[in-house]
Design an enzyme around this catalytic site. Structure first.
Site, PDB file in Angstrom:
ATOM      1  CG  ASP A  46      29.891 -10.395  -1.573  1.00 11.83           C
ATOM      2  OD1 ASP A  46      30.413 -10.471  -0.443  1.00 11.83           O
ATOM      3  OD2 ASP A  46      28.988  -9.610  -1.862  1.00 11.83           O
ATOM      4  CG  ASP A  47      29.986 -12.892   2.078  1.00 14.52           C
ATOM      5  OD1 ASP A  47      30.704 -11.875   2.050  1.00 14.52           O
ATOM      6  OD2 ASP A  47      28.866 -12.926   2.611  1.00 14.52           O
ATOM      7  CB  CYS A  86      30.530  -6.152   1.861  1.00 13.70           C
ATOM      8  SG  CYS A  86      29.882  -7.812   1.747  1.00 13.70           S
ATOM      9  NE  ARG A  90      32.436  -5.845  -1.429  1.00  9.82           N
ATOM     10  CZ  ARG A  90      32.203  -6.650  -2.466  1.00  9.82           C
ATOM     11  NH1 ARG A  90      32.165  -6.159  -3.684  1.00  9.82           N
ATOM     12  NH2 ARG A  90      32.007  -7.937  -2.299  1.00  9.82           N
ATOM     13  CE  LYS A 145      28.486  -6.303  -1.615  1.00 11.72           C
ATOM     14  NZ  LYS A 145      28.246  -7.507  -0.779  1.00 11.72           N
ATOM     15  CG  HIS A 147      28.217  -2.651  -0.042  1.00 13.71           C
ATOM     16  ND1 HIS A 147      28.178  -3.837   0.639  1.00 13.71           N
ATOM     17  CD2 HIS A 147      27.296  -1.844   0.564  1.00 13.71           C
ATOM     18  CE1 HIS A 147      27.288  -3.771   1.608  1.00 13.71           C
ATOM     19  NE2 HIS A 147      26.740  -2.572   1.581  1.00 13.71           N
ATOM     20  CB  SER A 170      24.653  -6.687  -0.016  1.00  9.74           C
ATOM     21  OG  SER A 170      25.932  -6.501   0.499  1.00  9.74           O
ATOM     22  CG  HIS A 232      26.452 -11.603  -0.119  1.00  9.16           C
ATOM     23  ND1 HIS A 232      25.128 -11.430   0.190  1.00  9.16           N
ATOM     24  CD2 HIS A 232      27.152 -10.854   0.776  1.00  9.16           C
ATOM     25  CE1 HIS A 232      25.029 -10.618   1.241  1.00  9.16           C
ATOM     26  NE2 HIS A 232      26.249 -10.262   1.620  1.00  9.16           N
ATOM     27  CG  ASP A 284      33.631  -9.467   0.196  1.00 11.85           C
ATOM     28  OD1 ASP A 284      33.618 -10.715   0.273  1.00 11.85           O
ATOM     29  OD2 ASP A 284      32.632  -8.770   0.438  1.00 11.85           O
ATOM     30  CG  ASN A 285      33.598 -10.681   3.710  1.00 12.50           C
ATOM     31  OD1 ASN A 285      33.133  -9.667   3.207  1.00 12.50           O
ATOM     32  ND2 ASN A 285      32.905 -11.797   3.797  1.00 12.50           N
ATOM     33  CE  LYS A 300      29.299 -11.101   5.438  1.00 13.21           C
ATOM     34  NZ  LYS A 300      28.189 -11.064   4.484  1.00 13.21           N
TER      35      LYS A 300
HETATM   36 MG    MG Z   1      31.273  -9.890   1.508  1.00 12.19          MG
END
Ligand code: MG
Length: 480
Positions: A46-47, A86, A90, A145, A147, A170, A232, A284-285, A300
């Site tokens: 995540d991130d 996010c 996803r 996660k 989301h 998150s 994250h 995810d990003n 991001k």
């Molecule tokens: Mg993310």
């Protein structure tokens, strides 16, 4: 609840659910036996920034397990998320569609991700990657996660996963961060088992859950979606990793993710599953400071390369060559059609799926070309950039949206040759009016199809909705 009531709850016409749940999935006549279909493990950070792991250029973080994964597989170096944040990314991963296609590009209030106790979620009428595989006899588990909606009809257990263990949104959406938020819940299937969750233990517990699922289903085939909480913010790591990296809490979290991946690889090796299992590791990003997106620019939450281009490694010994780089454009949307094909299942045929089958890209990375004529960069609902070949045009926009609730800015338009200039530093818009004209036409095509801003597209599908959203946890959390 019967089908009609269910449709009403989601704000859909009954006709939208009149087909059997998997009515859109044509069963392949040549479905392989369970023994012939590969297992899939999708590890999503995540991130995590593009340059945050050794095999993508980091000299700060120690990531020997991810580097080994890359040495045994393919590094995808033009691999895109469909969003800089996010929820939309996803949604694409699960459905193989652009977020706007399925109305998951923003939340009910127009913010960029879903918040706790949201009436909105991924429409259960959409067909997720887990549902495609489940139809083809896969055991499925979601760890981490989600989301894509925290109300019961939207949870992983209602979207194709046999099991769920994780936080439904998150890790910065607990009562500590917002007085209106319920305490951050940890779910087992649909039950809250801890709130607020002890985040220091998350990576370790997610890993144990993943390894247990692999062992329980060693005879396969299985699909494990491990959506890690880290890196994250707020950054957490287990005691063994805290204070051990050269880059503070961020480095600690990244190095624990690497350890986690190593545990999963060790489990596969021990069970003799290496060659029967396709492993993906991606993010995810893009990252935000102190993440490192080098050599890309931006962070991001935007449409720069560093916002949406993410590290991606794919390994399957014997089927995917070792130690290769694939520079061809591929995206988060491609896993659904690709996994479907490898499993002998079929992607839904009754609706538009934007992703492509990228089997030849990953199996012959030197010889294959991207199946994408064009890729669109959206910021929430706004189309902001278009890529085709090595060119990327940031569209001229009078009111370009950017940043968290910031006023829009004017974007004059910029054109980059990403092969020569992945950092987007040398604007060539004046030199190539022909390219710009072609790209403006491609943008119009997307606006018509997917919509742009407040203008709907011709081929969008609705999100899911519930009439009343209820918190998953009611007990007051710290700070209340
Ligand atoms: Mg993310």
């Amino acid at each position: 609840m019967n089908r009609r009531e269910f449709a009403k709850t989601l704000g859909l016409g009954a006709a939208a659910l009149a087909v059997p749940y998997f009515g859109g999935c044509r069963r392949s006549p040549a479905r392989p036996s369970a023994g012939g279909a590969p297992n899939f493990i999708m590890i999503l950070a995540d991130d995590l920034g593009y340059g945050d792991i050794g095999c993508f250029g980091s000299t700060t973080h120690r990531t020997p397990n991810l580097d080994r994964l890359a040495a045994q597989g393919v590094r995808m170096t033009s691999f895109y998320s469909t969003s800089g944040v996010c929820t939309p990314s996803r949604a694409s991963l699960m459905t193989g569609c652009y977020p706007r296609r399925i109305d998951m590009h923003e939340d009910e209030a127009g913010d960029w991700v879903l918040f706790p106790v949201s009436r909105k979620g991924l429409n259960p009428g959409e067909v997720t990657i887990a549902e495609v595989l489940k139809k083809s006899v896969y055991a499925t588990s979601c760890v981490g996660k989600w989301h894509l909606g925290d109300q019961p009809p939207f949870l992983p257990t209602r979207q194709g996963f046999d099991e769920y263990f994780g936080i439904p949104y998150s890790n910065d959406m607990g009562a500590e961060q917002g007085r209106q938020n319920p305490p951050l819940p940890l779910l087992r299937n649909e039950d809250v088992i801890e709130a607020p969750v002890d985040q220091d233990t998350l990576t370790e517990r997610y890993t144990a859950e993943a390894v247990r699922f692999i062992a329980d289903h060693k005879d396969g085939p299985f699909f494990l979606y491990l959506a890690q909480a880290m890196p994250h913010t707020p950054l957490h790591s287990g005691e063994r990793f805290r204070g051990k990296s050269a880059a503070g809490r961020y480095g600690d979290a990244v190095e624990e993710l690497d350890w986690s991946t190593g545990e999963i690889l060790a489990a596969l090796e021990k069970l003799g599953l290496d060659e029967r299992t396709l492993v993906v590791f991606t993010s995810d990003n893009g990252g935000v400071r102190p993440a490192n997106n080098a050599p890309l620019s931006g962070t991001k939450g935007g449409t720069a390369e560093g916002s949406m281009r993410v590290p991606c490694i794919i390994r399957r010994p014997g089927r995917i060559p070792a130690g290769k780089e694939c520079r061809s454009l591929a995206t988060m949307m491609d896993f659904l059609p690709t996994f479907a094909h490898l499993a002998g299942a079929a992607a839904p045929s009754d609706r538009i799926i934007d992703g492509k089958d990228i089997r030849t890209l990953i199996e012959k990375p030197d010889a294959s070309k991207t199946p994408y004529e064009v890729f669109y960069y959206f910021y929430m609902g706004q189309l902001q950039a278009v890529r085709s070949g090595s060119w990327k045009l940031h569209l001229p926009l009078r009111e370009k949206r950017h940043g968290w609730r910031k006023p829009p800015i004017e974007e004059p338009g910029r054109l980059y040759d990403l092969d020569a200039d992945p950092a987007e530093s040398k604007d060539l818009i004046k030199e190539h009016p022909d390219v710009v004209a072609r790209f403006l036409a491609l943008a119009e095509r997307a606006r018509e199809d997917l919509g742009d801003g407040d203008k709907p597209g011709k081929h969008q599908r609705p999100a899911g909705w519930v009439d009343i959203a209820r918190p998953l946890t009611k007990a007051p959390g710290p700070g209340r």
